[in-house]
Scaffold this motif. Structure first.
Motif, PDB file in Angstrom:
ATOM      1  N   LEU A  38       0.910  -1.175   0.010  1.00  0.00           N
ATOM      2  CA  LEU A  38       0.044  -0.105  -0.036  1.00  0.00           C
ATOM      3  C   LEU A  38       0.968   1.251  -0.091  1.00  0.00           C
ATOM      4  O   LEU A  38       0.449   2.285   0.145  1.00  0.00           O
ATOM      5  N   LEU A  91      -0.052  -4.135   5.802  1.00  0.00           N
ATOM      6  CA  LEU A  91      -0.764  -2.712   5.587  1.00  0.00           C
ATOM      7  C   LEU A  91      -0.002  -1.769   6.204  1.00  0.00           C
ATOM      8  O   LEU A  91      -0.154  -0.601   5.781  1.00  0.00           O
ATOM      9  N   ALA A  92       0.199  -1.923   7.495  1.00  0.00           N
ATOM     10  CA  ALA A  92       0.789  -0.825   8.370  1.00  0.00           C
ATOM     11  C   ALA A  92       1.967  -0.220   7.701  1.00  0.00           C
ATOM     12  O   ALA A  92       2.208   0.960   7.730  1.00  0.00           O
ATOM     13  N   SER A  93       2.958  -1.336   7.249  1.00  0.00           N
ATOM     14  CA  SER A  93       4.197  -0.729   6.658  1.00  0.00           C
ATOM     15  C   SER A  93       3.783  -0.151   5.536  1.00  0.00           C
ATOM     16  O   SER A  93       4.601   1.031   5.224  1.00  0.00           O
ATOM     17  N   LEU A  95       1.235   1.742   4.715  1.00  0.00           N
ATOM     18  CA  LEU A  95       0.631   2.951   4.882  1.00  0.00           C
ATOM     19  C   LEU A  95       1.641   4.095   5.423  1.00  0.00           C
ATOM     20  O   LEU A  95       1.784   5.188   4.983  1.00  0.00           O
ATOM     21  N   ALA A  96       2.651   3.560   6.435  1.00  0.00           N
ATOM     22  CA  ALA A  96       3.675   4.328   6.715  1.00  0.00           C
ATOM     23  C   ALA A  96       4.550   4.589   5.871  1.00  0.00           C
ATOM     24  O   ALA A  96       5.137   5.942   5.797  1.00  0.00           O
ATOM     25  N   THR A  97       4.747   3.927   4.958  1.00  0.00           N
ATOM     26  CA  THR A  97       5.670   4.397   3.758  1.00  0.00           C
ATOM     27  C   THR A  97       4.940   5.548   2.849  1.00  0.00           C
ATOM     28  O   THR A  97       5.566   6.327   2.257  1.00  0.00           O
ATOM     29  N   PHE A  99       2.855   7.928   3.831  1.00  0.00           N
ATOM     30  CA  PHE A  99       3.055   9.020   4.557  1.00  0.00           C
ATOM     31  C   PHE A  99       4.637   9.743   4.417  1.00  0.00           C
ATOM     32  O   PHE A  99       5.002  10.698   4.310  1.00  0.00           O
ATOM     33  N   PHE A 225      -3.158   3.490  -5.093  1.00  0.00           N
ATOM     34  CA  PHE A 225      -4.229   2.853  -4.879  1.00  0.00           C
ATOM     35  C   PHE A 225      -4.961   2.154  -5.932  1.00  0.00           C
ATOM     36  O   PHE A 225      -5.548   1.116  -6.146  1.00  0.00           O
ATOM     37  N   ALA A 229      -6.065  -1.885  -6.983  1.00  0.00           N
ATOM     38  CA  ALA A 229      -7.413  -2.079  -7.383  1.00  0.00           C
ATOM     39  C   ALA A 229      -7.170  -2.904  -8.720  1.00  0.00           C
ATOM     40  O   ALA A 229      -7.730  -4.017  -9.018  1.00  0.00           O
TER      41      ALA A 229
END
Lengths: 306, 351
Positions: A38, A91-93, A95-97, A99, A225, A229
């Motif tokens: 992500l 997912l968290a990794s 999303l952190a990337t 930001f 994103f 998809a």
């Protein structure tokens, strides 16, 4: 509705779809190796900003593209380190990337908003050089556009016709089994992330250096994103992604067509159609129990050996 | 080796544990500050002065502190919107989309019933906001409980759709005569009341109340127990007669409703208008906060506070050092990277 307008729509879909397709091919590799990335949005932003800055500084768009690719691959190594080596949540990794990319790209591109660059030369599509100027101008593409379909075929060939691709897919299906049959899931996941990141960087470079010839904050506008998809939409298949990318980028173009023929539909509603189709396709697959997704997608590989 | 350690440490293991935790956090904070300091240095700003600015503003001034609370409210809510579904094993990555839908529904209420007095209008808007988020979360919840599509994928897809729907209404119908991309300012009756002579509004207290409710729900109710059972083993829970499908849908909708409330609070409390593309990742930040806090209410509160200090400090840095606001995301990301990477040398050495 003139022929010229239709061709114009097609041409603009090809231009905006190219960066999307490169990125989607990259994400296909990630997901085939079992990693949902992500962070693409952030990786694309960093690559686009860096590539643009280098292209401005050196006056050479090719060096800019090369640097964007390398930067994309390197930024993905952050995700690789977190997800593969440190076994963190994917997912968290990601999303952190994302930001991280928001911030770093703003910093890198700070003084380059609106600066002009040397554009990539546009080569007329074979056989269209003799058309009237108005038509011919629609079919002058840069080399990255000509390259994108061969690259898609190359990725397909790598994934489905080589031992390397077999290993990568095996890791995505079941890393433990792949390990037991003598493959190194860690190394393969890093490879997938490295090459995928370079493809995302290439897509970003096309967006900033070749297509818009501009840098602005948040310029990728959710393409990272969309690529996620699209991978699902194209059933994790590089060749199907070609059509998918055209569909996703063609929605806007399609709206222009409708508008000029007197039908007024909001572009924003048309933009949602590819997502809704993806959702529908997923529901249909879910109903028939036909799963095309790599089995270990999103899971952490707990193997101890490096 | 392990057993020997256990014996030695048994006496003061509790103190050790606390000390270790504190050391770990101090170490993490130091690494993050040094890394971001390097970035500041490279970009030509004085890191020490920047940090002084950030902390004296956010923690040392009354106005700065209230601003921290203001930016804390939406992430607190979106974190809760993620934390609730994780308690039944659902991964809600769709906070961003649910937030947009909540804002969209609430704005419809604000524009349609603008003649009503505040004490009628605001509850309507709150309910509409929650409804919007819940509708957006109902789709993934339903598809999950039917066993058709994984909720992670659905929530992600719907994230991209919601801003387009907002854009459709704003550009097409709701925009003010002056602008194309935002509505007119809401009437005063449609604004959440503010307190303490600052920008802190009612939504902060609602968020706190919801956080406490969440804790009570988990700890003291039958539902909390059943949720725990579902999280532990959904199939076993099902055989024991717990209606897991109903739980999945209701909890998902409840999560969505909270994210929708965050959207309502953003437009009614913070902005006072609905703007196309108004949120740049508040929903995703909520996901990260919930994930870092393991869905624990107190940890959510603390993490949200820390994240908000960083974000508010970044806002201020933009004024004093002239860096783009987005740059503060680097500091945020470093914090997240460090938490995600669980550095080896900071892990508790005694097992």
């Amino acid at each position: 509705m003139s022929l010229l307008a239709i061709l114009g729509v097609l041409s603009s879909a090809i231009f905006s779809g190219t960066s999307l397709l490169y990125t989607t091919l990259g994400e296909t590799l990630h997901q085939r190796a079992g990693i949902v990335n992500l962070g693409l949005e952030g990786i694309m932003l960093i690559s686009a900003a860096t590539g643009y800055r280098v292209a401005v500084e050196t006056g050479n768009p090719y060096i800019g593209i090369l640097v964007a690719m390398i930067v994309g691959g390197l930024t993905n190594m952050i995700i690789g380190f977190l997800v593969v080596t440190r076994k963190a949540n994917q997912l968290a990794s990601g999303l952190a990337t994302m930001f991280f990319g928001f911030g770093l790209s703003a910093l890198i591109g700070r003084d380059y908003v609106g600066v002009r660059i040397t554009p990539l030369p546009r080569i007329p599509f074979p056989g269209t050089a003799n058309l009237p100027l108005l038509f011919a101008s629609l079919f002058r593409f840069d080399f990255l556009i000509y390259l994108v379909i061969p690259v898609a075929v190359l990725i397909w060939w790598l994934l489905f016709r080589t031992r390397w691709g077999l290993g990568l897919r095996a890791v995505g299906e079941n890393a433990d089994t792949a390990f037991a049959s003598g493959r190194n899931p860690f190394w393969i996941k890093y490879q997938a992330l490295g090459i995928g990141g370079m493809l995302a960087g290439l897509g970003a470079a096309h967006l900033s250096i070749a297509y818009t010839m501009n840098w602005s904050q948040f310029m990728t506008g959710g393409r990272g994103f969309i690529a996620v998809a699209l991978v699902i939409f194209s059933k994790w298949h590089p060749l199907r992604a070609i059509g998918g990318a055209l569909l996703f980028s063609g929605a806007v173009a399609f709206q222009l067509m409708l508008q000029s023929s007197g039908v007024r539909v909001s572009p924003f509603l048309l933009d949602t159609i590819p997502y809704l189709i993806t959702l529908l396709v997923l529901i249909i697959w879910g109903g028939t129990r036909k799963h095309a997704a790599p089995a270990s997608l999103g899971r952490v590989y707990q193997g101890g050996q490096q | 080796m392990l057993q020997k350690n256990n014996k030695v440490d048994q006496k003061n293991s509790k103190l050790d544990k606390v000390l270790n935790q504190v050391l770990r956090y101090v170490g993490m904070v130091l690494i993050v500050l040094i890394l971001f300091g390097l970035i500041l240095l490279i970009s030509g700003s004085d890191p020490i002065k920047s940090y002084q600015d950030i902390f004296s503003y956010t923690l040392g001034s009354r106005y700065g502190f209230t601003e921290v609370i203001v930016s804390m409210t939406p992430v607190l809510l979106t974190a809760l919107a993620v934390a609730l579904p994780t308690r039944v094993g659902l991964i809600n990555v769709g906070g961003e989309g649910q937030l947009y839908m909540g804002a969209c529904f609430a704005t419809w209420g604000a524009l349609t019933f603008s003649h009503l007095p505040g004490w009628v209008l605001l509850p309507i808007m709150i309910l509409l906001g929650m409804l919007g988020g819940a509708v957006w979360a109902f789709i993934p919840g339903l598809l999950k409980s039917l066993g058709l599509v994984n909720e992670t994928i659905t929530t992600l897809l719907l994230n991209s759709v919601a801003p387009m729907i907002v854009a459709f209404f704003v550009y097409g119908y709701w925009h003010s005569p002056m602008d194309t991309n935002k509505t007119a300012m809401f009437v005063p009756a449609a604004r959440l009341p503010r307190f303490f002579n600052s920008r802190i509004d009612l939504s902060f207290f609602i968020a706190l109340a919801l956080l406490i409710l969440f804790w009570l729900l988990l700890k003291y109710t039958r539902w909390g127990m059943e949720m725990k059972a579902i999280l532990g083993n959904a199939q076993a829970a099902k055989r024991n007669g717990i209606p897991i499908n109903r739980y999945w849908i209701i909890i998902m909708c409840a999560g969505g409703a909270i994210a929708g409330l965050a959207g309502m609070a953003q437009v009614s409390g913070f902005f006072g208008v609905l703007m196309a593309g108004f949120s740049r990742g508040v929903g995703f930040m909520g996901f990260l906060i919930s994930w870092m806090s393991f869905g624990d209410p107190l940890a959510i509160f603390i993490t949200s506070f820390v994240i908000s200090v960083i974000m508010t400090g970044g806002n201020y840095l933009q004024l004093t050092v002239g860096l783009p606001f987005a740059v503060i995301n680097i500091l945020l990301a470093f914090t997240l990277f460090i938490v995600l990477a669980k550095p080896v040398f900071l892990q508790r050495k005694v097992a």
